[in-house]
Write an enzyme that holds these catalytic residues in place. Structure first.
Site: not given
Lengths: 406, 615
Positions: B2, B27, B99-100, B488, B492, B495, B511, B610
């Site tokens: 947050c 965020r 935040n937390g 990666e 991407k 996401e 496999h 983020k």
């Protein structure tokens, strides 16, 4: 006062130099051409600028960011398709639609014109145009006059029918109704600005003129050196406190050295010279004449550079000699590369150009190994690989590999 | 995850709070809210969804001098208006943004219920409890909201903080008091700024660039009070501490779009600069500078999450190839479950924000086990940066797009610098090797620029994206140093486009994963170097034979490429060690194009935020 800068074109005739940036972003005396123009506009009545981009536009956006560093409100708009100067102008106009300015200033991003001439233009009562003398008027809109007003503009006339060496600089100051008519013309397919305005002149439109000697246009690579020389004259001596300069170096005249640049012992730098940030020079290198070196370059020991434009991240190893040259970004020279420069004749589009002094021109990311020798006027595209002790003369396309045995 | 924001002393507080929220939206963006102190009342507005849903609700709010704001990424309770911050006490005298995660939430709820049997919690969140606790504490201490001095509230605040376990960055305001804000931080980021007239609290420096250029970074457990005249910071033991403000390196332009349609696109195009900045002063022909590894490690352990993990995997290949030192790579959150790795181990933590809770926890576990630590981070003032023994800043500038792009490039270069340094120290990577590398590394930014403006690549990317738009599954294959890029690339794509994508090492195909390939499945093959490349092209054949659409990303000098794929995208040739970075940028662009074609918001993908500051 609002201005529109047309910055969409690539600059085809600059070869590999415009592979990944447009002409307006080529660095001269430490700044892209477009930035020089914006600094001139800061000295005028203009408060808001709309920059119309197309080719490699992201480079423009990345460089200028939000445009906060200028005394101007700057906005960027992308031209929707590559439809000539008028297409670009229409994109810019639609962006400032609804503003109440009577007249709009229009400029090309790939020219530099001084603020004094722009201010004279802005003082005109009606429509205005800045004109200038040019050695090769046949590539421009040639202007004929009645008094100081424009009588006619002939776009790229036949060389035998040229009656004036005065050409349109493309810096216009136009009333809204003129722009409206250009728009109607555009909708009917007319994409050349001066042609569209010529038509209106024939219908009785009056355009006043301002003559200038301080207009610089870049068409061919060698024009870059000329403009670089002109712009370097405006740069005062400045040596950054964040540069590391050896006490055993000689730095004379108007020399600019940027942050983080290291000058090793025994170097001689004789202005006007602009060396940007984070370069490494020498030891015992000699840089003279009108030379600009962009950021991140490395100039090795005993290397001599004169009257040249060296772009970003260029590496030149020891004992090279380079003058009257234009070296594209990330080009790498091994030691003992010799560039010869002299008077050169080039023919482009059926026009002969006599260039007083020209050495080597390279595009982006070329690699020249040890002992390469370049004849005057040698031109390389991008990513040209040249093997040891090769003798170069003439023009080489992008991607050429001149390696013995290959 | 947050974002919290607080402001005092500026008559335009409402407007500035909204502006701050806008910058913090990356965020978390499933709900947002603000609360201001107006005369003797709080005015609170909250809304579910993106910030634009809150904007109309605040248009007519009066100007205030003090307020707090929050943008939420839900952890406790779904994103509803009731669960949106700021939260208030039952008496409506305390408002809090948090935040937390409060870990002893259950105990604290019980404690509150035992005091007042009829207590009603309006939300499902752990944060609301904090408002209740402070309200009780004020009542128990006999303080008067109107008359008591701001200092008198400090001891109440300390008592509340002492009860909290877990992670938090907090900002609290009191009814009718527009003269101060209480704050605290522990295992969650918070920065504070005061210019003599006005004070600001924020989760992240990128939200306050442009408003101020000097900030105080708080240590774990710091807490205190900020008012119009200044601020008081106490440490975890309750001692008043003096802190010198630090100057912000970032400028406003870094955190603004500046003409770009999305941050992701802007950040992709910033990568040439990131390469230049990251290598500047560190890479030369003779040696690697600015990377200090104080001993000769026998084993390296790399930890990271998400994109940073993938960068760590590539770093592992680099380190093992250049220095012959074995590397163990862990997801940061799994590190603590492994066995201690014996003496002479170096632990490398990779994190963009430097606040990633999982990575931070792994670094702390490493400290507890007595290992030296090295951090590869972007935010050099971050908690991880300050907690490691050696730090390499990747100098990428603020990364706002939730899907990491330029930070990956910086992290990989950071790992490569470590690898070359270890390689030189162990005499496996020689001076000629470095000199050869250096020549190519200096050309890399221009190669990226050429690639980004290559019309042929743009056309190919457009053709490639047509293979994906209506598909639900896609695969990325690599081998050797291109395997991390396959991971990666897949990360991407999932996401931002919500296409299910997986990255595999080419050798793994037979496999299991091969069973998933059907007619038309798009498969991106990332070229690798040397002999592994031929093997990988063999894998490409295998999937093509089963009807897959193969897109091969390779370099210009690869002559084998054309006969092995439906579509080949060729990038400039560079040094073997740097080549994967160019392939990765192609994957970034491909994902971006696919996501945009599918109408997804690339800067704010659903469910993600983020910097993941909760475990």
């Amino acid at each position: 006062m609002k201005a529109i800068i047309l910055a969409g074109g690539r600059g085809e005739r600059l070869g590999g130099l415009t592979d990944s940036r447009s002409k307006v972003m080529l660095p001269l005396a430490g700044k892209p051409m477009l930035e020089w123009l914006l600094h001139e506009l800061e000295e005028t009545e203009v408060k808001e600028v709309t920059i119309v981009y197309y080719y490699a536009g992201e480079r423009i956006l990345t460089h200028f960011g939000s445009g906060r560093n200028y005394d101007l409100k700057i906005k960027f708009v992308k031209q929707h398709s590559d439809r000539g100067t008028v297409g670009s102008l229409m994109t810019g106009l639609s962006d400032i639609e609804g503003n109440d300015d009577e007249r709009i200033l229009i400029l090309n991003g790939d020219n530099v014109v001084d603020s004094k001439s722009i201010n004279l233009l802005l003082k005109m009562q009606g429509n205005g145009l800045i004109v200038s003398e040019h050695d090769n008027p046949q590539h421009f809109g040639v202007v004929e006059f009645k008094g100081t007003n424009v009588k006619s503009i002939t776009e790229k006339p036949d060389i035998n029918q040229i009656r004036s060496r005065m050409v349109s600089t493309g810096v216009w100051f136009l009333k809204k109704e003129v722009l409206e008519k250009i728009k109607l013309d555009f909708e009917e397919g007319q994409t050349e600005l001066s042609t569209s305005i010529s038509k209106q002149i024939k219908e009785g439109l009056e355009i006043e003129t301002v003559r200038t000697e301080n207009w610089h246009d870049v068409d061919h690579p060698w024009d870059l050196n000329k403009l670089n020389r002109y712009l370097l004259e405006r740069i005062p001596r400045f040596i950054s406190k964040k540069a590391e300069i050896s006490d055993f170096s000689t730095i004379d005249g108007d020399v600019h050295i940027g942050n983080g640049t290291i000058v090793h012992p025994g170097c001689v730098i004789q202005g006007p010279v602009h060396i940007a940030e984070n370069c490494e020079i020498g030891p015992l290198a000699v840089i003279t004449g009108s030379t600009s070196i962009s950021s991140g370059c490395r100039i090795g020991p005993f290397t001599r550079i004169r009257s040249s434009l060296i772009m970003r991240d260029v590496q030149i190893d020891s004992n090279c000699s380079i003058h009257h040259s234009i070296i594209g970004p990330a080009t790498s020279f091994r030691s003992n590369v010799e560039v010869d420069a002299s008077s050169v004749q080039k023919t482009v589009r059926n026009t002969n150009y006599q260039i007083r002094r020209l050495g080597l021109v390279t595009g982006e990311a070329c690699m020249l190994e040890q002992g390469v020798i370049c004849a005057p006027g040698t031109m390389l595209g991008s990513q040209v690989l040249v093997g040891r002790r090769t003798k170069l003369d003439g023009e080489y396309e992008t991607g050429t590999r001149l390696i013995r045995g290959a | 995850m947050c974002g919290i924001f607080g402001m005092i002393g500026d008559s335009n507080t409402t407007k500035l709070l909204m502006q701050g929220l806008k910058r913090m939206e990356y965020r978390g963006y499933d709900s947002s809210g603000i609360c201001i102190v107006d005369n003797n009342e709080f005015i609170r507005r909250r809304a579910v969804g993106e910030l634009s849903n809150l904007e109309p609700l605040v248009v007519n709010l009066p100007n205030a001098e003090c307020g707090i704001a929050h943008t939420r990424w839900a952890t406790h309770g779904p994103p509803t208006e009731d669960n949106a911050h700021p939260h208030m006490s039952p008496k409506l005298d305390v408002a809090v943004v948090h935040n937390g995660i409060i870990e002893n939430e259950v105990e604290l709820r019980k404690e509150l219920s035992s005091i007042d049997k009829n207590i009603i919690f309006k939300s499902d969140t752990d944060s609301e409890i904090i408002a209740h606790l402070l309200s009780n504490e004020i009542k128990n201490s006999g303080l008067d909201l109107k008359k008591s001095k701001d200092e008198e509230f400090i001891s109440c605040w300390k008592k509340v903080i002492d009860k909290l376990e877990g992670s938090f960055a907090l900002a609290v305001i009191l009814k009718g008091r527009n003269d101060f804000i209480l704050f605290a931080r522990k295992f969650a980021p918070l920065v504070i700024s005061h210019d003599g007239n006005k004070g600001i609290l924020a989760s992240d420096v990128s939200c306050i660039v442009g408003i101020t250029d000097k900030v105080h970074y708080l240590e774990e457990g710091d807490w205190g009070l900020i008012n119009k005249n200044g601020l008081k910071i106490f440490n975890i033991d309750g001692d008043l501490v003096e802190k010198e403000p630090k100057k912000l390196e970032w400028t406003l332009g870094d955190a603004e779009l500046g003409g770009y349609p999305t941050f992701m696109l802007k950040e992709i195009y910033e990568q040439p600069r990131v390469v230049r900045d990251c290598l500047r002063g560190r890479l030369s022909r003779e040696k690697i500078k600015g990377v200090s590894i104080p001993f000769n490690p026998r084993l390296l352990r790399i930890v990271g999450c998400g994109t940073a993990y993938n960068a760590g995997l590539l770093a592992r290949y680099y380190i093992e190839q250049l220095s012959k030192i074995p590397v163990i790579l862990d997801h940061a959150h799994e590190f603590r479950y492994g066995a201690p790795s014996g003496p002479k181990s170096l632990v490398i933590g990779i994190s963009q924000s430097g606040e990633t809770a999982d990575t931070l926890a792994a670094i702390q576990a490493a400290h507890e086990r007595g290992y030296p630590t090295l951090g590869i981070v972007n935010v050099e003032s971050s908690t991880i940066a300050r907690n490691v023994d050696t730090m390499i800043g990747i100098r990428a500038g603020p990364e706002i797009g939730v899907a990491s792009t330029k930070a990956f490039t910086g992290q990989v270069l950071g790992g490569l610098l470590v690898a070359m340094k270890l390689g030189q120290d162990s005499k496996n990577f020689h001076r000629e090797d470095l000199s050869y590398f250096d020549r190519h590394a200096r050309m890399l930014p221009t190669s990226i620029e050429r690639m980004l403006n290559d019309q042929n690549i743009k056309t190919k990317l457009w053709e490639a994206q047509q293979y994906f738009v209506d598909k639900n599954h896609a695969f990325f294959l690599g081998r050797n140093t291109s395997y991390p890029i396959a991971l990666e690339g897949a990360l991407k794509l999932k996401e931002i486009s919500y296409i299910h994508a997986e990255g595999y090492a080419g050798g793994e195909l037979k496999h299991g994963p091969l069973a998933l390939v059907e007619e038309g499945t798009p498969i991106v093959v990332i070229a690798s170097e040397g002999s592994s490349h031929k093997k990988l092209l063999g894998n490409a054949r295998e999937v093509a034979a089963r009807g897959a659409k193969v897109i091969l990303i390779t370099h210009q000098e690869d002559e084998l490429a054309d006969s092995h794929a439906d579509l080949v995208i060729k990038v400039p040739r560079t040094h073997d060690l740097l080549q994967p970075l160019l392939y990765n940028i192609i994957c970034q662009l491909l994902s971006l194009n696919i996501a945009e074609e599918r109408g997804c918001n690339v800067d704010r993908p659903r469910n993600l935020a983020k910097s993941v500051t909760v475990e």
